[in-house]
Design a protein around this motif. Structure first.
Motif, short mmCIF file in Angstrom:
data_model
loop_
_atom_site.label_atom_id
_atom_site.label_comp_id
_atom_site.label_asym_id
_atom_site.label_seq_id
_atom_site.Cartn_x
_atom_site.Cartn_y
_atom_site.Cartn_z
N VAL A 72 0.85 -1.19 0.00
CA VAL A 72 0.00 0.00 0.00
C VAL A 72 0.89 1.24 0.00
CG1 VAL A 72 -1.87 -1.16 1.22
CG2 VAL A 72 -0.13 0.08 2.53
N GLU A 73 0.28 2.38 -0.30
CA GLU A 73 1.02 3.64 -0.17
C GLU A 73 1.31 3.89 1.30
OE1 GLU A 73 2.31 5.64 -2.35
OE2 GLU A 73 1.55 4.55 -4.11
N PRO A 74 2.52 4.32 1.63
CA PRO A 74 2.85 4.59 3.04
C PRO A 74 1.82 5.51 3.70
CG PRO A 74 4.83 4.69 1.70
CD PRO A 74 3.68 4.56 0.75
N GLY A 75 1.32 5.08 4.85
CA GLY A 75 0.35 5.87 5.58
C GLY A 75 -1.09 5.67 5.16
N ALA A 76 -1.33 4.78 4.19
CA ALA A 76 -2.70 4.60 3.67
C ALA A 76 -3.60 3.82 4.62
CB ALA A 76 -2.64 3.90 2.31
N LEU A 77 -3.02 2.99 5.47
CA LEU A 77 -3.82 2.15 6.36
C LEU A 77 -3.73 2.65 7.81
CD1 LEU A 77 -3.06 -1.49 5.16
CD2 LEU A 77 -5.09 -0.11 4.70
N ASP A 78 -4.88 2.84 8.44
CA ASP A 78 -4.90 3.20 9.85
C ASP A 78 -4.59 1.97 10.70
OD1 ASP A 78 -5.68 5.79 9.23
OD2 ASP A 78 -7.81 5.32 9.35
N ASP A 79 -4.07 2.22 11.89
CA ASP A 79 -3.79 1.11 12.81
C ASP A 79 -5.06 0.34 13.16
OD1 ASP A 79 -1.11 1.73 12.83
OD2 ASP A 79 -1.19 2.89 14.69
N ASP A 80 -6.20 1.04 13.15
CA ASP A 80 -7.46 0.38 13.46
C ASP A 80 -7.78 -0.73 12.47
OD1 ASP A 80 -7.77 2.07 15.57
OD2 ASP A 80 -9.26 3.37 14.63
N VAL A 81 -7.36 -0.55 11.22
CA VAL A 81 -7.62 -1.57 10.19
C VAL A 81 -6.86 -2.84 10.53
CG1 VAL A 81 -7.34 -2.16 7.76
CG2 VAL A 81 -8.07 0.14 8.40
N VAL A 82 -5.62 -2.70 10.95
CA VAL A 82 -4.81 -3.86 11.30
C VAL A 82 -5.42 -4.60 12.47
CG1 VAL A 82 -2.52 -4.64 11.98
CG2 VAL A 82 -2.74 -2.74 10.40
N GLU A 83 -5.84 -3.86 13.49
CA GLU A 83 -6.46 -4.48 14.67
C GLU A 83 -7.76 -5.19 14.29
OE1 GLU A 83 -6.87 -1.79 17.91
OE2 GLU A 83 -4.79 -1.10 17.81
N GLU A 84 -8.51 -4.60 13.37
CA GLU A 84 -9.76 -5.18 12.93
C GLU A 84 -9.54 -6.52 12.23
OE1 GLU A 84 -13.12 -4.23 9.48
OE2 GLU A 84 -11.64 -2.71 10.05
N CYS A 85 -8.42 -6.65 11.51
CA CYS A 85 -8.13 -7.88 10.76
C CYS A 85 -7.74 -9.04 11.67
CB CYS A 85 -7.03 -7.62 9.75
SG CYS A 85 -7.49 -6.53 8.38
N ALA A 86 -7.07 -8.75 12.76
CA ALA A 86 -6.62 -9.81 13.66
C ALA A 86 -7.82 -10.53 14.26
CB ALA A 86 -5.73 -9.24 14.75
N GLY A 87 -7.88 -11.84 14.08
CA GLY A 87 -8.96 -12.63 14.62
C GLY A 87 -10.18 -12.73 13.72
N ALA A 88 -10.20 -11.97 12.64
CA ALA A 88 -11.35 -11.99 11.74
C ALA A 88 -11.31 -13.23 10.85
CB ALA A 88 -11.38 -10.73 10.88
N SER A 89 -12.47 -13.65 10.39
CA SER A 89 -12.51 -14.78 9.46
C SER A 89 -12.02 -14.33 8.08
CB SER A 89 -13.93 -15.33 9.34
OG SER A 89 -14.76 -14.43 8.62
N VAL A 90 -11.45 -15.26 7.35
CA VAL A 90 -10.98 -14.94 6.00
C VAL A 90 -12.15 -14.53 5.13
CG1 VAL A 90 -9.91 -15.91 3.92
CG2 VAL A 90 -8.96 -16.43 6.19
#
Length: 221
Positions: A72-90
């Motif tokens: 991704v472009e540097p800075g394009a993803l918020d930290d909240d997005v990463v936290e949201e992905c952890a534990g989520a179903s594929v």
């Protein structure tokens, strides 16, 4: 992105491949698989002997023993997005509103289903020990070695990496460097910003996987 060859007539598009994964046609039901770890890798690069540098950011998602990713472009993803992905179903992430998340989830799923081994068509390449620039050049030679082109042919390079351009020059292949950022190459060549406008005059396209995340891959394909 994990390479998958279609056995059906025609070409497998990204959307078709994603739909097959969501429907469980490519392997286990993605609703039953979860992302154990989500992370971003951020790096700034300036190799010794090179006059320019660059920044990279990559989203990574781990499913079992597999890790899928999307640049991704540097800075394009918020930290909240990463936290949201952890534990989520594929399955949920294959339907995520952000394209990079969907791409990384599909990459992880396909890697889980068909790991990068010779049994699944992968060809191992050993990158020797050395400096970061030596490793970059070794990777570039391996990639350029995949091009079955005669000397003098022209390659559209989408996503400028100076080591790739250097490897193309070593094989007497012409190239058109293209990147959204524009600018110039290490050798002072103008970097164009419209890949589709240049594709018609090139014999081959060498395209960064980042085009999957920013939605520009399908027109190039």
């Amino acid at each position: 992105m994990t390479a998958v060859r279609s056995t059906s007539v025609g070409t497998m598009t990204y959307e078709t491949l994603s739909a097959r994964a969501r429907d469980g046609e490519s392997g286990p039901d993605p609703a039953g698989l979860r992302v154990a770890v989500a992370f971003t890798t951020r790096q700034a690069v300036r190799h010794d002997g090179r006059g320019t540098g660059y920044r990279n950011e990559v989203l990574g998602l781990r499913v079992g023993a597999a890790v899928g990713s999307c640049a991704v472009e540097p800075g394009a993803l918020d930290d909240d997005v990463v936290e949201e992905c952890a534990g989520a179903s594929v399955d949920r992430l294959l339907r995520h509103p952000l394209t990079p998340v969907r791409v990384a989830a599909l990459d992880a799923y396909l890697m889980h289903v068909a790991p990068h081994t010779p049994a699944h068509g992968a060809r191992p390449v050993t990158v020797p020990a050395g400096t970061s620039l030596e490793k970059s050049r070794a990777r570039a030679r391996a990639v350029v070695g995949l091009l079955d082109l005669p000397a003098g042919a022209t390659v559209l390079v989408v996503g400028v990496v100076n080591s790739l351009l250097e490897a193309l020059r070593a094989r007497s292949l012409a190239y058109v460097p293209c990147d959204f950022k524009g600018g110039v190459t290490e050798w002072g060549e103008t970097v164009v910003t419209d890949a589709l406008a240049e594709a018609h005059r090139c014999d081959a396209l060498l395209v960064s996987g980042m085009t999957l995340g920013n939605g520009t891959f399908e027109p190039l394909r």
